[in-house]
Design an enzyme around this catalytic site. Sequence first.
Site, PDB file in Angstrom:
ATOM      1  N   HIS A  59       0.845  -1.203   0.000  1.00 51.95           N
ATOM      2  CA  HIS A  59       0.000   0.000   0.000  1.00 51.95           C
ATOM      3  C   HIS A  59       0.883   1.257   0.000  1.00 51.95           C
ATOM      4  CE1 HIS A  59      -3.969  -1.915   1.328  1.00 51.95           C
ATOM      5  NE2 HIS A  59      -3.109  -2.917   1.281  1.00 51.95           N
ATOM      6  N   ASP A  94      -6.307   5.327   3.245  1.00 50.78           N
ATOM      7  CA  ASP A  94      -6.524   3.911   2.939  1.00 50.78           C
ATOM      8  C   ASP A  94      -7.799   3.407   3.629  1.00 50.78           C
ATOM      9  OD1 ASP A  94      -5.801   1.349   1.921  1.00 50.78           O
ATOM     10  OD2 ASP A  94      -3.692   1.823   2.204  1.00 50.78           O
ATOM     11  N   ALA A 117      15.040  -8.671  -3.764  1.00 49.55           N
ATOM     12  CA  ALA A 117      15.204  -8.807  -5.220  1.00 49.55           C
ATOM     13  C   ALA A 117      14.552  -7.611  -5.911  1.00 49.55           C
ATOM     14  CB  ALA A 117      14.557 -10.097  -5.697  1.00 49.55           C
ATOM     15  N   SER A 137       2.236  -6.265  -8.701  1.00 54.07           N
ATOM     16  CA  SER A 137       3.126  -7.194  -9.414  1.00 54.07           C
ATOM     17  C   SER A 137       2.638  -7.430 -10.842  1.00 54.07           C
ATOM     18  CB  SER A 137       3.204  -8.539  -8.678  1.00 54.07           C
ATOM     19  OG  SER A 137       3.959  -8.409  -7.498  1.00 54.07           O
ATOM     20  N   GLY A 165      -6.790 -12.846   0.028  1.00 49.11           N
ATOM     21  CA  GLY A 165      -7.552 -11.618  -0.237  1.00 49.11           C
ATOM     22  C   GLY A 165      -8.038 -11.493  -1.666  1.00 49.11           C
ATOM     23  N   ASP A 166      -7.650 -10.388  -2.302  1.00 48.28           N
ATOM     24  CA  ASP A 166      -8.146 -10.060  -3.639  1.00 48.28           C
ATOM     25  C   ASP A 166      -7.445 -10.831  -4.753  1.00 48.28           C
ATOM     26  OD1 ASP A 166      -5.730  -8.670  -3.071  1.00 48.28           O
ATOM     27  OD2 ASP A 166      -6.124  -7.260  -4.689  1.00 48.28           O
TER      28      ASP A 166
END
Length: 464
Positions: free
Chosen positions: A20, A118, A343, A365, A383-384
Amino acid sequence: MAEPNKKLHIAMFPWLAFGHIIPFLELSKLIAQKGHRISFISTPRNIERLPKIPPQVAPLITLVKLPLPHVENLPENAEATMDVPYHIIPYLKKAHDGLEQPLSHFLETSTPDWIVHDFAPHWLPPIASKLGISRAFFSIFNASTLCFLGPTKSSVIEAHEPRSEPNHFVVPPKWVPFHTKVAFRYFEAKQIFDLFEENDSGNSDWFRYMKVLSGIDAIAVKTCVEVEGEWVKLLGELHDTPVIPVGLLPPSKQESLGNKDSNWDTIVEWLNKQEKASVVYIALGSEIQPSQNNFNELAFGLEQSGLPFFWALRKRKGVDSVQLPEAFEERTKDRGVVWTGWAPQFRILGHESVGGFLTHCGWSSVTEAFQFGRALILLPFLGDQGLIARFLEEKQAGVEVPRNEQDGSFTRDSITETLKLVMQDERGKIYRDKAKEMTTIFGDRDIHSRYVDKFVEFLENKIG
């Protein structure tokens, strides 16, 4: 109406998760580029872990550190979700609620024009409203996910039966007027009830979200109409609130390439030795903790695929980490890397040897992968992510690993077959082509810059 050229002061207040915080920071930098002042508010340790702010906008961005109150069961120095195991996150939410007083004091003394926040601070809208500060909820979740979650507009709620059992969540909601496959699988639907139940923070996530949405002037969403046009329109109807897509907030290539990173030198040396589009990159985000069995099957499936791979394997703090199968690294060392340090994902995805991305389907991502047209192997966990996986499959922009509907388990064979389909098989060419096609939207910085322009224009014209 704001005065012409009036420079705004905008407070940004993300939830304590880097998934977030980083999109909020990207949006902050883009707004600052238009000459507006930003107060970016988080806890001291999170502020210290932010990437360096580019010098051209740094004078306009003030980093505001609000110390996180001590809460029982929350380890010392834990200030973000990546610092704690999943079951401890409710205590992080409880500590976050303790920011109400210091944030109120900040808003009173610095009087921003807007606060962009948020889902978590359910107590914030009435405080900001009383001070005459305009409020926007910024969703890092995409529009289809928010639509699936449900309406706040009372007439829409009254027209539909409440969803009270998992079977209600495995089909698209009745309020979606167009055909879609966006819904949960049964094993995901069982988990979704966590959202609606009071947790150790004293509130449910659903309560937080509904309270936040009931007291805002606008919803800003990390998406664009080229990708989610009908969903963006529906979202406005479900909440009876202006919905402004802010674009996909692609990370700045210049910044990503400009950061000196010793990790990258080692990684790129290996990537340079691989054939073009041959490597599968694997990363499941910083919050996913698969079971040991799922983890083993993923590793064995990767091994038996025979594909070159780069596996970014983040260890979660305070968690009994799952272990790679015995001698896995030894057996695969000639064609694969297991990387346990940090990374630089954006740079890895940008390397021409990378052909596919096995991902947990976090929206950020996915956005990064499509900048470079990388084909997706979808393995959602939380979750989503399941909803995003269905959304991408519907667009033929990725293939989901087949799972057991009851418990979400998968086999090494299903991993191998999906990897080979997306990376090599002729039948998978449609997905590789579709991913390349996605770069025309996801990789077009001008499109996303125009969305930020429109959002800033909205902020300028709607004060108080």
